[in-house]
Scaffold this motif. Sequence first.
Motif, mmCIF file in Angstrom:
data_model
loop_
_atom_site.group_PDB
_atom_site.id
_atom_site.type_symbol
_atom_site.label_atom_id
_atom_site.label_comp_id
_atom_site.label_asym_id
_atom_site.label_seq_id
_atom_site.Cartn_x
_atom_site.Cartn_y
_atom_site.Cartn_z
ATOM 1 N N ARG A 170 0.829 -1.209 0.000
ATOM 2 C CA ARG A 170 0.000 0.000 0.000
ATOM 3 C C ARG A 170 0.858 1.251 0.000
ATOM 4 N N LEU A 171 1.971 1.223 0.755
ATOM 5 C CA LEU A 171 2.867 2.382 0.773
ATOM 6 C C LEU A 171 3.512 2.589 -0.592
ATOM 7 N N VAL A 172 3.998 1.521 -1.208
ATOM 8 C CA VAL A 172 4.618 1.626 -2.534
ATOM 9 C C VAL A 172 3.616 2.193 -3.536
ATOM 10 N N HIS A 173 2.387 1.735 -3.467
ATOM 11 C CA HIS A 173 1.342 2.231 -4.371
ATOM 12 C C HIS A 173 1.123 3.727 -4.167
ATOM 13 N N ALA A 174 1.099 4.171 -2.917
ATOM 14 C CA ALA A 174 0.892 5.587 -2.617
ATOM 15 C C ALA A 174 2.055 6.441 -3.114
ATOM 16 N N VAL A 175 3.285 5.962 -2.881
ATOM 17 C CA VAL A 175 4.459 6.722 -3.327
ATOM 18 C C VAL A 175 4.512 6.770 -4.847
ATOM 19 N N ASP A 176 4.161 5.673 -5.513
ATOM 20 C CA ASP A 176 4.110 5.663 -6.981
ATOM 21 C C ASP A 176 3.144 6.712 -7.518
ATOM 22 N N ARG A 177 2.057 6.935 -6.796
ATOM 23 C CA ARG A 177 1.052 7.910 -7.238
ATOM 24 C C ARG A 177 1.338 9.311 -6.707
ATOM 25 N N ALA A 178 2.490 9.496 -6.053
ATOM 26 C CA ALA A 178 2.905 10.794 -5.501
ATOM 27 C C ALA A 178 1.915 11.315 -4.471
ATOM 28 N N CYS A 179 1.287 10.413 -3.713
ATOM 29 C CA CYS A 179 0.407 10.828 -2.623
ATOM 30 C C CYS A 179 1.260 11.346 -1.461
ATOM 31 N N PRO A 180 0.858 12.432 -0.824
ATOM 32 C CA PRO A 180 1.608 12.883 0.349
ATOM 33 C C PRO A 180 1.618 11.819 1.443
ATOM 34 N N VAL A 181 2.787 11.540 1.984
ATOM 35 C CA VAL A 181 2.938 10.559 3.070
ATOM 36 C C VAL A 181 3.057 11.321 4.383
ATOM 37 N N VAL A 182 2.121 11.057 5.295
ATOM 38 C CA VAL A 182 2.062 11.746 6.585
ATOM 39 C C VAL A 182 2.464 10.755 7.668
ATOM 40 N N SER A 183 3.554 11.031 8.347
ATOM 41 C CA SER A 183 4.054 10.167 9.409
ATOM 42 C C SER A 183 3.408 10.550 10.732
ATOM 43 N N ILE A 184 2.764 9.576 11.378
ATOM 44 C CA ILE A 184 2.200 9.800 12.709
ATOM 45 C C ILE A 184 3.303 9.519 13.719
ATOM 46 N N GLY A 185 4.079 10.538 14.024
ATOM 47 C CA GLY A 185 5.086 10.429 15.055
ATOM 48 C C GLY A 185 6.490 10.173 14.563
ATOM 49 N N THR A 186 7.419 10.381 15.474
ATOM 50 C CA THR A 186 8.839 10.233 15.159
ATOM 51 C C THR A 186 9.242 8.772 15.035
ATOM 52 N N THR A 187 8.565 7.856 15.734
ATOM 53 C CA THR A 187 8.919 6.447 15.599
ATOM 54 C C THR A 187 8.549 5.941 14.208
ATOM 55 N N THR A 188 7.409 6.377 13.694
ATOM 56 C CA THR A 188 7.034 6.023 12.329
ATOM 57 C C THR A 188 8.004 6.635 11.338
ATOM 58 N N MET A 189 8.433 7.868 11.614
ATOM 59 C CA MET A 189 9.424 8.521 10.754
ATOM 60 C C MET A 189 10.695 7.673 10.666
ATOM 61 N N ARG A 190 11.183 7.189 11.800
ATOM 62 C CA ARG A 190 12.395 6.364 11.793
ATOM 63 C C ARG A 190 12.165 5.065 11.032
ATOM 64 N N THR A 191 10.962 4.505 11.165
ATOM 65 C CA THR A 191 10.644 3.271 10.449
ATOM 66 C C THR A 191 10.682 3.490 8.947
ATOM 67 N N LEU A 192 10.011 4.519 8.475
ATOM 68 C CA LEU A 192 9.926 4.781 7.032
ATOM 69 C C LEU A 192 11.283 5.102 6.434
ATOM 70 N N GLU A 193 12.043 5.935 7.107
ATOM 71 C CA GLU A 193 13.343 6.317 6.567
ATOM 72 C C GLU A 193 14.321 5.140 6.652
ATOM 73 N N SER A 194 14.222 4.318 7.685
ATOM 74 C CA SER A 194 15.073 3.128 7.784
ATOM 75 C C SER A 194 14.733 2.131 6.682
ATOM 76 N N LEU A 195 13.462 2.017 6.377
ATOM 77 C CA LEU A 195 13.020 1.131 5.303
ATOM 78 C C LEU A 195 13.629 1.576 3.973
ATOM 79 N N TYR A 196 13.694 2.889 3.774
ATOM 80 C CA TYR A 196 14.332 3.404 2.563
ATOM 81 C C TYR A 196 15.786 2.949 2.488
ATOM 82 N N TRP A 197 16.522 3.052 3.591
ATOM 83 C CA TRP A 197 17.943 2.713 3.554
ATOM 84 C C TRP A 197 18.174 1.218 3.398
ATOM 85 N N TYR A 198 17.254 0.410 3.882
ATOM 86 C CA TYR A 198 17.342 -1.017 3.592
ATOM 87 C C TYR A 198 17.132 -1.257 2.102
#
Length: 444
Positions: A273-301
């Motif tokens: 679902r996240l990949v689909h949203a990013v492909d469509r250039a939907c704004p991604v809203v992070s609920i909190g700093t822990t989610t922020m770390r998760t999303l950005e860490s996923l990018y680096w993996y």
Amino acid sequence: MSKNRLDLPRVTVADYWYELPAERIAQHPLPQRDRARLLVYEPGCSVQHRHFYEIPELLPSDAVLVGNDSRVIAARLLLRRGQSSDRTESDTRQPTGFVEVLCLEPHLPSSDPAVALSCREPPVIWSCFLGGKRVRPGLALHGTHLRGEVLERNGQEGLVRFDWARAAVPVSFGELLEREGRTPLPPYLNRPDTPRDRTEYQTVFAQQAGSVAAPTAGLHFSTELLQRHFEGRFIRFTLHVGAGTFAPVKVETIEDHTMHRERIMIHREQLERLVHAVDRACPVVSIGTTTMRTLESLYWYGVSLSEASSRQVEPVCPDLRDEDISFQVSQWEPYLRPSDVPAADALRAVLSCMERKGTSFLHGYTSLMIVPGYTFRVVDALITNFHQPRSTLLMLVAAFLPGGRETLFRIYDEALTQPYRFLSYGDASLLWRQSSRTGSAPGR
């Protein structure tokens, strides 16, 4: 990867101090979760003062919300030294002869909290915070249901082996914690927990047990708010929040600070679902700093997978003792290994890896440090509370905002002049990295 200090961000910790009056620290949540105040910052616009229940009208209709569905466990135990406990469940004091034990991370039978908490056969071994004097290896501890033995101690932390009597109907370690443990409130609240904290210090979308601190930005969402306005565009990942989130930064410059490690779990369906949203250039809203770390860490993996694919080799996951762990993002990895891989490509590389291996879940660890100098790849907007002075969370917010520290303190000065409530049970902010009218951030 060797650490070249010349490449690390130079952040002076004293620059992130501000005066936070004690009376501005919220001791309890509001009776209704979504009635908290909400400060809205968007580049090029005046700061708005709204309420959290208004957030649906403040987000674009195609925005997706990503939340941390980790559940706080009753991780705080008061155990008596060497004899049976006669304390009552209503007694919130710590009498002489008691040792405070805060379960941080499981070691046996698994490092996965889901496995360790569901274990019905003793023993289990956890890394714990140990409060009190003369707590040495070999010390026996007793509670109403649980018995413990200190196996190791290093500073304030150590390993504790837990045992319990086998019952006719077996009970799990997690069930015993819920009976005997207490809600591990942040130390700055400086008050005993109450029965209400069992539910109030928990998001309405919490599912995966394992945190010792709540992902507090999510506390403002009510079930009604999510179901009425964000059905179909709410994505869940898991980062088990550790006590390190409250650890004070005691060094002068941030490159000397050791960031705590936290465990991540990704479900393939949610990643799709996240990949689909990013492909469509939907704004991604992070609920909190822990989610922020998760999303950005996923990018680096994903970056490591992309690089390994281009070299036609398997990605290396160093220094991991867990067979089910797929990746580890180190503290300084983004600063020492710049990448121009688009976010969509990096996330798709992770998804392709999961599909190739036929796995539904991905487990990893992150020690990612996000401070000014970090380049964000996935997140467009951040929902977050107001954080402690000199904290890594405050620096993360400064890194996210255009204008960095200057913008951060302009926002905090505004919040302090208004009746905003601070820290875990306090009010919230909605922060945009760029104008919400210009679409997703560059680099997608």
